[in-house]
Design an enzyme around this catalytic site. Structure first.
Site, short mmCIF file in Angstrom:
data_model
loop_
_atom_site.label_atom_id
_atom_site.label_comp_id
_atom_site.label_asym_id
_atom_site.label_seq_id
_atom_site.Cartn_x
_atom_site.Cartn_y
_atom_site.Cartn_z
NE ARG D 123 -1.48 2.16 3.03
CZ ARG D 123 -0.46 2.84 3.56
NH1 ARG D 123 0.20 3.74 2.85
NH2 ARG D 123 -0.10 2.63 4.80
CD GLU D 166 16.00 18.23 4.67
OE1 GLU D 166 16.75 18.67 5.57
OE2 GLU D 166 15.74 18.85 3.62
N PRO D 167 17.19 13.55 7.24
CG PRO D 167 19.27 12.72 6.53
CD PRO D 167 18.15 13.64 6.12
N GLY D 170 12.16 15.15 10.89
CA GLY D 170 11.07 14.25 10.58
C GLY D 170 9.73 14.92 10.83
CB SER D 171 7.80 15.38 13.93
OG SER D 171 7.75 14.01 14.23
CB ILE D 199 12.58 8.68 -0.09
CG1 ILE D 199 13.21 9.88 0.64
CG2 ILE D 199 11.71 9.14 -1.27
CD1 ILE D 199 12.24 10.78 1.35
CG LEU D 280 2.88 14.56 3.71
CD1 LEU D 280 3.65 15.31 4.78
CD2 LEU D 280 3.31 13.09 3.68
N GLY D 382 2.93 -19.40 20.72
CA GLY D 382 4.27 -19.61 20.17
C GLY D 382 4.29 -19.55 18.65
CD GLU D 405 2.38 9.42 4.35
OE1 GLU D 405 1.34 10.07 4.27
OE2 GLU D 405 2.96 8.94 3.36
#
Lengths: 426, 426, 426, 426
Positions: D123, D166-167, D170-171, D199, D280, D382, D405
């Protein structure tokens, strides 16, 4: 005093409406996020439904809210409330005919939500009258029974109650001990003996729908016990006091000792648990809506408190992440719960709502209302202990909604059985 | 009436002990699993400590339990309780000298646990006297202040309270508004003005420890306000009624309007929040023990109910998996909570208990007691609404313990800061 | 390479110790809150125990940690690990004699905690060797069996495994289908047939402890199956690959088709499930300690990440309330879990640890380790998906620890039965 | 091989449909409770939508499911999947024109749900192509850009990706470091420098939508980076391996070192975070639907396992209350989640879906899918460790959906801000 309505003048539906305030706001095209309607569910309601909601809301906020704190403190239920609701057409509102409003299932849910926004106890009092008594008579009563009781119940002139649960049989009504045996001498009369407990409104009821096992068949049948026709000593309906929740509603027992009931007051055909379960189903549908109203009230009150209360450098509590997360959780669950109740309402209108669907929304909405209201209550800190913030009352009430009309775990097992086809009640 | 004790005759410690009953059972080598002591923590207690626990337990079960339902219903606190506790040496029990019992921190925790096994409100009443007032005076008072107050407080002849929280400053006491300024004419006298709220026992207190900002320095100082010495109109201590929890304890405000307090009643050296926080720390330690007692009582009552109550083919509720899981969760959390409180108690005895440790056990034990008591309450089904099963009372109380003396989220942030070194109060 | 030890030279105990690093730090009087020992539990350990922990820790951090990422990725288990552990005396460490170290139960728990701090799979590999095989032989083996196997197992020269679970019988081993029947011609020889699955280390095992029903009696007995003595075609031990967790450990089946085992390899007296359950009990005790190590590693790694990672105006994640709460929760549960494991360890040393106590700590510590590690993983945001942060590996592992050796719900019912006296397995 | 479709022949909509199987079943009047559609949501879909769902479902179950286990194990993404989806009209399906299907938002959600029923990674691969690239170009691209890319992307002939994270950001994408500066000599050309990470599909992408700050203005702008037009050394798109989830999708970085991009490949007008957030938003809407598909697959697989697996006296696991409760919880959350996604879908069709609504359903549906899939996984005991039961894969995937996202907590704060009007990101 109170008068604004009415049954007669309402063209679109038979519940009175007001054309200002809430519904107008709700109907308005939503431009910004509205925490009171976060997923735009109000767009799903018809104009009539919105109008009915508005009528109910005005009544509840203006007439019920001012009474609730005292009622809760003193465990007092004002019997006039049913008459007031009756005047507005709020009782048995989905019933067609018999001087009832004949509104949609969704409209009925919206009424319930507005009443429980004030107090779950007030909603309980209404639910018993609407769903259990009136709904039961409408569904299973003879035409004569309907004519005799429904119009008076709809107006709140008569009060009814619903006697299924017994002291030793709550989740398991099939094991009930109340028995109906033929009168030894009077033909066409049954003598009912046994005890029912946790019966909302029993102390003030004029007519009691009592479920009992017919001695001859062992099958469960429904009886309409008319208080006026019970000889002294055959019927007692003592109140149960010192409740930990739903204190604004009235709860009692029904104690019958060879209480005579004429055969014409027995439901003609319905037999077994299907009858009471059908009534409960309808009440549970209402609870699924109602608890969302209670939760929404908790949200609104908490949000307001969190914005007003400042701690640490003058920041409002609303600025704290831990507070915002609680609010976000609650608002989300309220939004989802309303959509689910709405969906089942529409299916109910088409006759396609299955009992398991109602178990699902009853369970989930009660559980989430309870969990979230408790989390919100934490935001009030020490002040939560004061009943004037109302949230403690909601929390106490919502716990009861989670346990009555099918305790949450029981509904889990009903769902589990529906999902797997396997019974786990042991 | 009640007499069994005694301060004087106790050799091992100064709290009265009884050598039969509980402690004997607990001390016995455990052969089978005991749900009341699932991880064998009683083996960690000394003989003296077990004896003290037993004394406290007998008193609480025999003298407090019979009164609690009425007290909770009517929001009444019987002032004689402090005298009774005083007679047994239960007040300020860890204090050395000043007619106090001088028991271990663990013993003190065990007392607290027994009192809260009956009711968190009763424990609150005791905590205020023991940890907040007596502990505060012992820690920060002048020798003269100690001599004057401690023996009388220890006997429950004087009642004390602790005034820190203000209407607008709960979690954030550093912003308090209560002020102490020099009397314009009388040298050596301060005039205190301001309001304190949510003060346990304030309406019946003889001496109030009030924290106020010294006008001259802006620093927080502690004052012992003697009710007898306050002129009319300068001190009011109205009760706060209609509480949603801790109804068996008495809560009120302290309203001071230029209330004169002689300098000799000010704590000589302690300054800033270190003073009140130190007192609270000690009280919080007690709460960590106490809430485990309340939870244990919920467990015992639920277990009994689940074994007696039959549903579906005569099976006791105890046979249902969903019921057993709730019990298993609660018993586990009680066992873990006791061990943690014990560990901190022993560290406290060595002077090695850090405030963050106390934050941790206060937060966790309150949270788990609350969560589990709520889950257990569900087992009572509809009957939970009756206060006679006691569990609803515990649930209502435990919510308050989670919010007072540092709301749970506040302690999360205290711990978060200790863990990360970063402040997140914004 | 690796050499630092040893069995011989250790005077205080028979596990090698190092006298620097961790234990010194831990032993030091705690002046400030230490997130790695929040409730000061290290003060409860003896000097020997601290030294053993330090030895284990050094080995694990220096020798195991560098290998684990590759091992996990490729599902490879380096058999030399057992030899290395054997050299240090870490295998079967609580056993007295037979070239084992003879350390305390608490010391053994500390070893386990250090190994699982690196990886639950490594701890599983060790647990099987120590608790299941060596423990089982020590407990139930004949003197000859002990002499033959224990010293070699202790050194890691032989590898053992434990065969109880079958493809169709996990939580319910009493229904096992593996059977041992007398050899039709060779006296004193049994033929074992059946399949065991989810057997840690079976593919590399020299000796397999297999539980089978004796055909003659239907009773479960234990057999030591020596791979070298099994004719071709009678024994297969295929590996199970593509596991979702514990990938750094080796898992397989034991498939026996009339596999001959001499009677001298049967445990002489033990019969029924008491034997395997006793072994499992010991392993479960180790899991209760081990999972705390894994959780502590998650805490340390998350804390470090949260301090280093900056978002929004340069604030470290550690500054956010939602992050701090997760850390506070995890640290609390780790602290409580260690105390509980410690308490049971001390009781075990006195022979007073009941199986239900071990159920309790196994269940709770696994559950809390899992829940908290998952919550902590969220703090890594998108980066959590990279296995280089290690936390995803711990989360995957901890899920398995929650399901093996008694799935959490099964332990709930074991506890529920112990609490109520009523069986709910249906 | 695979061929069944079609864009051309579909009259009702432009996605291929099949008129048998699922939709027929779903469309049928519901007589009994159906655990796959517990609240009758399928009655809300149009005939077209049901047909599209059926097409997607057939493709996914027949073409994707057989590949997923290997793909997940080996972290391999089969690029042909996008072509297959393209053939069926599943890519960019809501877009009008440009050879796209032009289906409703609800239909698009149903497609997403079917793909994620197989795997969240599949997805993700589709979402990037449909919502991020195609959606972004459609929304913000010049007509020329649309003509150039959309038809090829719709067919899966071109692969695209979306570079925002980017490294170190994020948020918090607003702090991005990637920069676009004018080429020192070539007019109308920008040089992009910076790194994007996490990405999806970057290693196989032909066109990359990269968000970068324009050096001159400091404002964020969107660029379509055409791999073919990038000189060697200016663009690298290394894959990120050893992921803990979404292993059936391909993830990588975009590393640009003065990578030249002609101005005609910059989005003409959109500026700031509104552009990427809009994309987004659309992807998040899809996630809300998709995760419900994954959860539904977990439910179906668990239910089947619980019915087949027998333990203790031959009872299926499905008979155990603790198992039924987990199923009931999961089914409820799936039902509620679908209704909420549906509601937002319809609002989206009317242009009335607010970003906060999408935050709400993204957060809640991801959270509930994750929580419930984890609880269901426990039922496998298990066996859960074997990837062949698929549920472990779903659990690992769903954790990633919860963090990407917009990590769940970030959405909590977005909602918190919307509810209170106060910002809590600090």
């Amino acid at each position: 005093m109170f008068s604004r309505t009415i049954r007669k003048t309402c063209t679109c539906s038979r519940v009175a409406t007001r054309s200002h305030g809430l519904n107008r706001r709700l109907a308005h095209t939503q431009a910004a996020f509205n925490f009171e309607d976060p997923l735009g569910s109000s767009k799903l309601f018809t104009e009539d439904e919105l109008a009915i909601q508005e009528t109910a809301r005005s009544y509840c906020q203006e007439q019920l809210l001012p009474r609730v704190l005292d009622a809760h403190r003193s465990e007092h239920y004002d019997k006039r409330i049913l008459e007031e609701m009756g005047e507005l057409g709020l009782l048995g509102a989905t019933i067609q005919g018999y001087e009832c409003a004949g509104v949609s299932q969704v409209a009925s849910g919206l009424i319930t939500r507005e009443v429980e926004r004030v107090d779950s106890g007030y909603r309980s009092g209404m639910s018993v009258q609407s769903s259990l008594i009136m709904g039961g008579i409408y569904e299973f009563g003879s035409e004569e029974q309907k004519q005799r009781y429904l119009p008076q119940l709809a107006k709140g002139k008569l009060v009814g109650c619903f006697g299924l649960t017994e002291p030793n049989h709550g989740s398991d009504p099939g094991s009930m001990e109340t028995i109906a045996k033929p009168h030894p001498s009077k033909k066409g009369v049954f003598l009912l003996s046994g005890s029912k407990t946790w019966i909302t409104n029993s102390p003030i009821s004029d007519v009691m729908m009592v479920w009992a096992k017919l001695q001859s068949t062992g099958k469960i049948r429904g009886f309409l016990v008319d208080r006026n026709r019970c000889p002294p000593g055959t019927l007692e309906t003592p109140a149960i006091k010192n409740k930990t929740g739903l204190r604004a509603s009235l709860t009692g027992m029904i104690q019958m000792d060879e209480c005579p009931v004429p055969e014409e007051n027995m439901f003609p055909t319905i037999e077994g648990l299907r009858g009471p379960f059908n009534c409960l189903n309808s009440a549970r549908y209402g609870i699924a809506w109602g608890t969302m109203g209670a939760l929404e009230d908790c949200i609104a009150r908490t949000r307001e408190y969190a914005l007003e209360r400042k701690q640490f450098k003058g920041n409002p509590l609303a600025k704290y992440q831990l507070v915002q997360k609680k609010l976000a959780d609650a608002v989300t669950d309220a939004a989802y719960g309303v959509l689910a109740a709405y969906q089942v309402g529409r299916l109910k209108e088409e006759g396609k709502a299955l009992p398991e669907m109602i178990s699902m929304i009853k369970r989930q909405n009660c559980d989430r209302a309870l969990i979230n209201s408790r989390a919100l209550q934490e935001i009030f800190g020490g002040n939560a202990v004061s009943d004037e913030y109302h949230i403690g009352r909601h929390v106490a009430n919502l716990f009861v909604t989670q346990t009555y009309e099918g305790q949450s775990d029981i509904h889990s097992l009903i769902l589990g059985r529906a999902i797997t086809g396997v019974q786990a009640f042991c």
